[in-house]
Design a protein around this motif. Structure first.
Motif, PDB file in Angstrom:
ATOM      1  N   PHE C  34      -0.999   5.908  -7.774  1.00 19.18           N
ATOM      2  CA  PHE C  34      -0.410   4.841  -6.985  1.00 19.18           C
ATOM      3  C   PHE C  34       0.415   3.946  -7.900  1.00 19.18           C
ATOM      4  CE2 PHE C  34      -2.433   5.492  -2.881  1.00 19.18           C
ATOM      5  CZ  PHE C  34      -3.460   6.366  -3.209  1.00 19.18           C
ATOM      6  N   ALA C  36       0.059   1.136  -9.512  1.00 18.93           N
ATOM      7  CA  ALA C  36      -0.472   0.573 -10.755  1.00 18.93           C
ATOM      8  C   ALA C  36      -1.099   1.634 -11.645  1.00 18.93           C
ATOM      9  CB  ALA C  36      -1.512  -0.502 -10.440  1.00 18.93           C
ATOM     10  N   ASP C  37      -1.000   2.894 -11.256  1.00 18.43           N
ATOM     11  CA  ASP C  37      -1.667   3.952 -12.014  1.00 18.43           C
ATOM     12  C   ASP C  37      -0.772   4.599 -13.064  1.00 18.43           C
ATOM     13  OD1 ASP C  37      -3.408   5.099  -9.015  1.00 18.43           O
ATOM     14  OD2 ASP C  37      -3.889   3.521 -10.459  1.00 18.43           O
ATOM     15  N   GLN C 205       0.181  -8.022   6.461  1.00 18.70           N
ATOM     16  CA  GLN C 205      -0.043  -6.602   6.700  1.00 18.70           C
ATOM     17  C   GLN C 205      -1.363  -6.128   6.079  1.00 18.70           C
ATOM     18  OE1 GLN C 205       2.500  -7.944   5.141  1.00 18.70           O
ATOM     19  NE2 GLN C 205       4.390  -7.591   6.292  1.00 18.70           N
ATOM     20  N   GLY C 206      -1.778  -6.807   5.013  1.00 15.37           N
ATOM     21  CA  GLY C 206      -3.112  -6.538   4.482  1.00 15.37           C
ATOM     22  C   GLY C 206      -3.317  -5.211   3.787  1.00 15.37           C
ATOM     23  N   ILE C 208      -4.174  -2.616   1.059  1.00 12.38           N
ATOM     24  CA  ILE C 208      -5.169  -2.794   0.010  1.00 12.38           C
ATOM     25  C   ILE C 208      -4.535  -2.698  -1.384  1.00 12.38           C
ATOM     26  CG2 ILE C 208      -7.399  -1.953  -0.871  1.00 12.38           C
ATOM     27  CD1 ILE C 208      -7.520  -3.097   1.963  1.00 12.38           C
ATOM     28  N   GLU C 209      -3.385  -2.045  -1.489  1.00 10.66           N
ATOM     29  CA  GLU C 209      -2.747  -1.920  -2.797  1.00 10.66           C
ATOM     30  C   GLU C 209      -1.718  -3.037  -3.026  1.00 10.66           C
ATOM     31  OE1 GLU C 209       0.472   0.813  -3.028  1.00 10.66           O
ATOM     32  OE2 GLU C 209       0.021   1.376  -5.115  1.00 10.66           O
ATOM     33  N   PRO C 210      -1.942  -3.883  -4.043  1.00  8.27           N
ATOM     34  CA  PRO C 210      -0.927  -4.897  -4.344  1.00  8.27           C
ATOM     35  C   PRO C 210       0.362  -4.240  -4.842  1.00  8.27           C
ATOM     36  CG  PRO C 210      -3.032  -5.414  -5.391  1.00  8.27           C
ATOM     37  CD  PRO C 210      -3.123  -4.014  -4.904  1.00  8.27           C
ATOM     38  N   ILE C 257       1.698   5.500  -2.026  1.00  6.96           N
ATOM     39  CA  ILE C 257       1.680   4.110  -1.583  1.00  6.96           C
ATOM     40  C   ILE C 257       0.338   3.793  -0.932  1.00  6.96           C
ATOM     41  CG2 ILE C 257       2.856   4.747   0.571  1.00  6.96           C
ATOM     42  CD1 ILE C 257       4.026   1.929   0.673  1.00  6.96           C
ATOM     43  N   GLY C 258      -0.266   2.684  -1.367  1.00  2.00           N
ATOM     44  CA  GLY C 258      -1.559   2.289  -0.812  1.00  2.00           C
ATOM     45  C   GLY C 258      -1.413   1.324   0.340  1.00  2.00           C
ATOM     46  N   GLY C 259      -0.642   1.735   1.329  1.00  2.00           N
ATOM     47  CA  GLY C 259      -0.437   0.877   2.497  1.00  2.00           C
ATOM     48  C   GLY C 259       0.831   0.054   2.385  1.00  2.00           C
ATOM     49  N   PHE C 261       2.933  -0.883   5.922  1.00  2.00           N
ATOM     50  CA  PHE C 261       3.001  -1.453   7.269  1.00  2.00           C
ATOM     51  C   PHE C 261       4.186  -2.399   7.437  1.00  2.00           C
ATOM     52  CE2 PHE C 261      -1.070   0.426   7.530  1.00  2.00           C
ATOM     53  CZ  PHE C 261      -1.859  -0.035   6.488  1.00  2.00           C
ATOM     54  N   ARG C 290      -3.977 -10.040  -5.958  1.00  2.00           N
ATOM     55  CA  ARG C 290      -4.210 -10.171  -4.522  1.00  2.00           C
ATOM     56  C   ARG C 290      -3.774 -11.540  -4.032  1.00  2.00           C
ATOM     57  NH1 ARG C 290      -3.757  -7.652  -0.260  1.00  2.00           N
ATOM     58  NH2 ARG C 290      -4.316  -5.904  -1.629  1.00  2.00           N
ATOM     59  N   VAL C 480       3.194   7.734   4.239  1.00  2.00           N
ATOM     60  CA  VAL C 480       2.248   6.626   4.263  1.00  2.00           C
ATOM     61  C   VAL C 480       0.881   7.037   4.788  1.00  2.00           C
ATOM     62  CG1 VAL C 480       3.985   4.802   4.437  1.00  2.00           C
ATOM     63  CG2 VAL C 480       3.070   5.829   6.530  1.00  2.00           C
ATOM     64  N   PHE C 677      -9.149 -11.872   0.263  1.00  2.00           N
ATOM     65  CA  PHE C 677      -9.804 -11.112   1.321  1.00  2.00           C
ATOM     66  C   PHE C 677     -11.100 -11.755   1.808  1.00  2.00           C
ATOM     67  CE2 PHE C 677      -7.218  -7.726   2.384  1.00  2.00           C
ATOM     68  CZ  PHE C 677      -6.802  -6.967   1.311  1.00  2.00           C
TER      69      PHE C 677
END
Lengths: 158, 81, 754
Positions: C34, C36-37, C205-206, C208-210, C257-259, C261, C290, C480, C677
């Motif tokens: 992702f 940050a990886d 949108q929330g 989980i991945e910044p 991509i970790g989300g 929306f 976050r 996605v 959160f």
């Protein structure tokens, strides 16, 4: 520059590292050991994406210091499969589409495994509360719960 | 000949008209002629519009054909999430 | 030859099945990478200095002490991001949102950024940067910002859409109207009129991945960017423009991509990372915390809506009028307009009007959130619809069926509808077992409808047949939620080969032509359409090669079940050639075999949904829990039904969170109070039941397989569905979203007093 030297066991392997005194285990795993399977979603223990087990206990690795895990046994997502044989949870997460974007998946798998290790036959409510520490924004949790249910059934040979 | 309905923001630029009649076979001709007759509409069109042809909403691809007597609506470009 | 995109009904072998997705293994083992990886050798870590004030003039930024700190390699301010936007207001606002120029416009607005050898040094450096602010009065509420007493945030914004053109600047940057008929007359004809004002609070949108990226710019002006995004081509184009680079010199690789929306459709931190890398001449990694994501990325609008609908005793709606006030955050934007366009889209109305009012407030720049602007408008409309039905004494579903739009209806936003699915979803809801299930104590049931546009867009795909006959498909639409599986199914179907012989990858921006973002529910719709075209080109080429191998004319070959066959006995008596055999001979017959397609996918078709919700409310605490939820939506054709279900469920749960708990809380100081959160409470597993889904398949006539966009519509009905259930459970009409326990309790207590 002071640092802490740590000797520990991760996924069955002996691991040694140096880290700053205030460095979270999550950062050690991701930045020093190249184990990017555990994710940072919040850094404050609210989302569970960084879940690992330390001495068999489910924790948020962003709330554990690298300096604290000397001599401990740590399990991360990288150690969940047995070589190229997936754990039944991993297999069922794929087949039940219990992931969409996949960022929360490592955390859920670790948490679900910790749940089933303690409670091999959980009710739907027990599953939901057992996983309430892990946030998912894509799936609405429906297929995640179903995947855990299917796994518990399979592992019990039911 | 097609009757092109304009959404609110475009109307004052076309002298307040709710719709205009344009001779155009495709979206390209439509845009060209509209910009010619009502130059004020050009920046809006350049920014991007959606074109509804007989109830189906299209992007602004020039080749998209306009059937004869089609009902055409120019709508704001729609964002997605 | 361009693809004929009309739907053709045929027997399908693969499309509609449920194979495993190609990226599944990597995602359950932690191998998937992702945003940050990824780490670049020699990279610097970047941090952003952000304004603690919601509105202030920047008098001076002193970076001198920070620059002297050992380990700091670059510091930037807006001075390092010169304005190259050449009068393009949108791009200029984008630039200013990335880094404040003369003023800070919201709590968290970026003021400077630092790249250093590690995060500890970067943190120290931020503390050493001194910013001299002249604090200005702020306004964060959409209605407050419209009052004459409100501070005007931009002195160069004048209300668009009002005649005569105003001379005084305003926080109301635009007004517009949609509709037809005569609402005043329509209301006079009504037997019953219901009118309410509604408020919905801001949500995020929330994902989980910044946001995270690694930027690497060379002195020769070329650059690389690794980033989590919903659209790497759009990011490339916009970053290149802002940094003054040729587009072709910036290569963007999209991570998993970790989300998103809709929250990762806009650049924000990426130009900052690129500018730092350019200055430091080293790779720079920039990951948001976050808190930063909540505080200052791109949430959706908070709104204030007035809604009035009138109907005859027999249930015919005679007039509907909505006034919608939405804010775009600190920059002029258009969001209320889409609420105005979608609000009444489900219904056949003779007299309808929706007025949109766009507002500027000292909040972060609003971004799209899954069917942007539609959920709030639907909340207002569907709440009033429900109350109207009750006052007339009509079943809420029947009331909607009576007034539902159908083919030939003039929509409230203008065009006349072709064949549409609102009727089908309502009939399905009416007959669904959920409607007949018994309700317990303190429980109520509600239903509501929703609409969204869906669109297509620029799409480019490359299909290559490898020497062993397996196939790689390079697409540019970000995956996605599993679309690679659906795309693989379509290509396998077209080529007649097993799904496992098709490998779909997301290409980077240098290896494929432009692709629009994955938004507007266009991912599977557009990419499958382009892949159908590309596949047919592959098939044509395979046929040509077979003809060569057989020494017969090209038009004497047909493609069937993954094999080339002679068209008839006249063509010759050759056994079928498999794709593997043809591929093996490619070097002799003309070289590598490929099929390519660029198109503007279009005609995605509008979509409708009806939801049903059972909710239980504790009258002593106001706490509610959803007991049962059903989503009914038309997908046209569910290429991979499991992933369509997943989209329905995910969107519904986001809507449930929005309805019951999620909100941005701003203090009097104009600062976000709950940027995490813990206090921005999204639904957790224990909050919810299973989410039942019903996929209707009314083929989209504009896609070869009948596919419609599906990803967004399911977030549109939940606010109203839950509110209607709440109303039936408590006897109170809730008009303020979210319906959190304190609000519900207050409303229940107020009712008790009467």
């Amino acid at each position: 520059m002071s640092g802490v030297f740590v000797s520990t066991t991760i996924n069955g392997d002996s691991v040694e590292f140096s880290c700053a005194a205030d460095e979270p285990l999550l950062d050690v795993l991701r930045n020093r050991l190249g184990m990017t399977g555990s994710k940072e979603g919040c850094g404050t223990g609210d989302c569970g994406a960084c879940s690992v087990t330390v001495n068999g206990r489910l924790v948020c690795s962003c709330l554990v210091l690298g300096a604290e895990v000397g001599g401990a046994t740590i399990e991360t997502i990288e150690g969940m499969a047995d070589g190229d044989v997936l754990h039944p949870l991993q297999k069922n997460f794929i087949s039940h589409a219990a992931l969409q974007c996949g960022i929360c998946t490592p955390g859920f798998l670790i948490a679900a495994k910790a749940l089933l290790d303690k409670n091999p036959d959980p009710s739907e409510e027990e599953i939901r509360f057992g996983l309430a520490g892990n946030l998912c924004r894509c799936t609405g949790y429906d297929k995640i719960v179903r995947a855990v249910q299917a796994t518990s059934k399979e592992m019990r040979g039911a | 000949m097609v009757e092109v309905h304009l959404w609110g923001a475009l109307r004052p630029l076309a002298g307040g008209a709710l719709s205009v009649n344009i001779e155009a076979k495709n979206i390209r001709e439509l845009f060209k002629k509209l910009a010619n007759e009502y130059p004020g509409t050009e920046p809006h069109i350049k920014r991007g519009v959606a074109v509804s042809i007989n109830g189906k909403i299209y992007r602004d691809n020039w080749d998209t054909e306009l059937p004869e007597n089609a009902e055409i609506y120019l709508l704001p470009r729609i964002p997605g999430g | 030859m361009p693809l004929d995109t009309s739907y053709v009904q045929k027997t399908l072998k693969q499309v509609g099945t449920r194979p495993l997705r190609p990226d599944g293994l990597d995602k359950v083992t932690g191998r998937a990478r992702f945003g940050a990886d990824y780490n670049a050798p020699g990279q610097l870590i970047a941090l952003v200095l952000r304004s603690p004030h919601p509105h202030a003039r920047i008098r001076k930024i002193d970076t001198s002490k920070a620059e002297k700190l050992a380990g700091v390699k670059a510091i930037i301010t807006s001075a390092d991001l010169p304005d190259l936007t050449n009068g393009d207001r949108n791009m200029r606002d984008m630039l200013e949102n990335c880094m404040a120029r003369k003023k800070v416009l919201y709590d968290g607005h970026a003021v400077a950024a630092v790249a250093a050898i590690d995060v500890t040094t970067a943190r120290k450096a931020l503390k050493l940067i001194k910013v001299d602010y002249e604090i200005l009065p702020h306004v964060t509420d959409v209605d407050e910002a419209l009052k004459p007493s409100a501070p005007v945030i931009h002195d160069d914004v004048f209300t668009d859409g009002v005649e005569p053109k105003p001379t005084k600047p305003s926080n109301n940057n635009k007004r517009a109207s949609f509709g037809h008929g005569d609402v005043a007359q329509g209301f006079r004809e009504a037997d019953v009129v219901v009118e309410h004002s509604f408020k919905t609070e801001q949500t995020h949108q929330g994902y989980i991945e910044p946001h995270s990226c690694v930027a690497n710019v060379s002195p020769d002006g070329t650059g690389e960017l690794w980033v989590c995004t919903q659209g790497h081509f759009v990011y490339r184009n916009q970053c290149a423009a802002l940094l003054g680079m040729d587009i072709s010199r910036l290569r963007v690789t999209a991570s998993e991509i970790g989300g998103g929306f809709g929250g990762k459709t806009h650049i924000w931190t990426e130009p900052v990372a690129l500018a730092l890398s350019r200055k430091a001449n080293r790779p720079v990694k920039l990951t948001m915390s976050r808190e930063e994501v909540f505080r200052c990325s791109g949430p959706t609008s908070s709104t204030s809506i007035d809604m009035k609908i009138g109907a005859k005793k027999d249930g015919t709606i005679t007039a509907a009028h909505g006034v919608l006030r939405y804010h775009g955050g600190a920059f002029p934007a258009t969001w209320a307009e889409f609420g105005a366009m979608t609000a009444f889209a489900c219904y056949d109305l003779k007299n309808v009007k929706s007025d949109s009012i766009e507002v500027i407030v000292n909040r972060p720049k609003t971004a799209a959130y899954r069917a942007p602007s539609a959920p709030m408008a639907a909340f207002a409309v569907e709440s009033v619809m429900d109350e109207l039905a009750r006052k007339i004494g009509m079943d809420p579903v029947d009331f909607r069926i009576k007034n539902a739009a159908k083919e030939g209806t003039k929509s409230s936003y203008g065009p006349v509808y072709g064949p549409i699915g609102i009727g089908a979803t309502l009939e399905a809801a009416k007959n669904h077992p959920h409607m007949k299930a018994p309700l317990g104590k303190n429980q109520g049931r509600g239903m509501a409808c929703g609409f969204w546009f869906n669109f297509g867009g620029q799409t480019c795909t490359d299909i290559n047949v490898t020497p062993d006959g397996t196939v790689t498909v390079a697409v540019g639409t970000i995956d996605v939620g599993g679309s690679r599986a659906s795309i693989g199914l379509i290509v396998a179907e077209e080529l007649g080969i097993p799904y496992d012989h098709v490998r779909v990858v997301i290409a980077d921006t240098s290896t494929l032509g432009h692709n629009d973002m994955t938004d507007g529910s266009r991912g599977t719709f557009s990419t499958t359409m382009a892949c159908v075209a590309a596949s047919r080109n592959v098939v044509k080429e395979l046929g040509k090669r077979a003809a060569k191998m057989w020494d017969i004319p090209e038009d004497a070959v047909v493609w069937e079940d993954g094999h080339a066959k002679p068209a008839g006995s006249n063509a010759g008596n050759f056994p079928p050639l498999s794709i593997r055999e043809i591929a093996a001979g490619a070097g002799n017959t003309g070289g590598p075999i490929a099929g390519h397609n660029e198109m503007v996918a279009d005609g995605a078709g509008v979509s409708f949904a009806t939801h049903i919700c059972d909710i239980e409310v504790d009258p002593e605490t106001g706490r509610s829990s959803v007991k049962r939820y059903t989503v009914i939506q038309d997908a046209g054709k569910a290429v991979h039904p499991t992933y369509v279900e997943g989209q329905y469920q995910g969107g519904a749960v986001q809507g449930i969170g929005w309805a019951l708990n999620e909100e941005y809380i701003y203090g009097k100081d104009g600062r976000l109070q709950n940027a995490g959160f813990l206090d921005y409470r999204i639904p957790v597993c224990s909050d919810l039941p299973f989410i039942d889904t019903m996929i209707l398949e009314i083929p989209n006539p504009n896609h070869p397989y009948g596919v419609r966009g599906v990803g967004e519509t399911s977030i549109v009905p939940p606010l109203a569905t839950v509110a209607n259930a709440m109303s039936n459970a408590t006897g109170v009409r809730m008009t303020h979203i979210p319906m959190s326990p304190p609000r519900v309790l207050k409303a229940i207590d107020a009712l008790k007093k009467h």
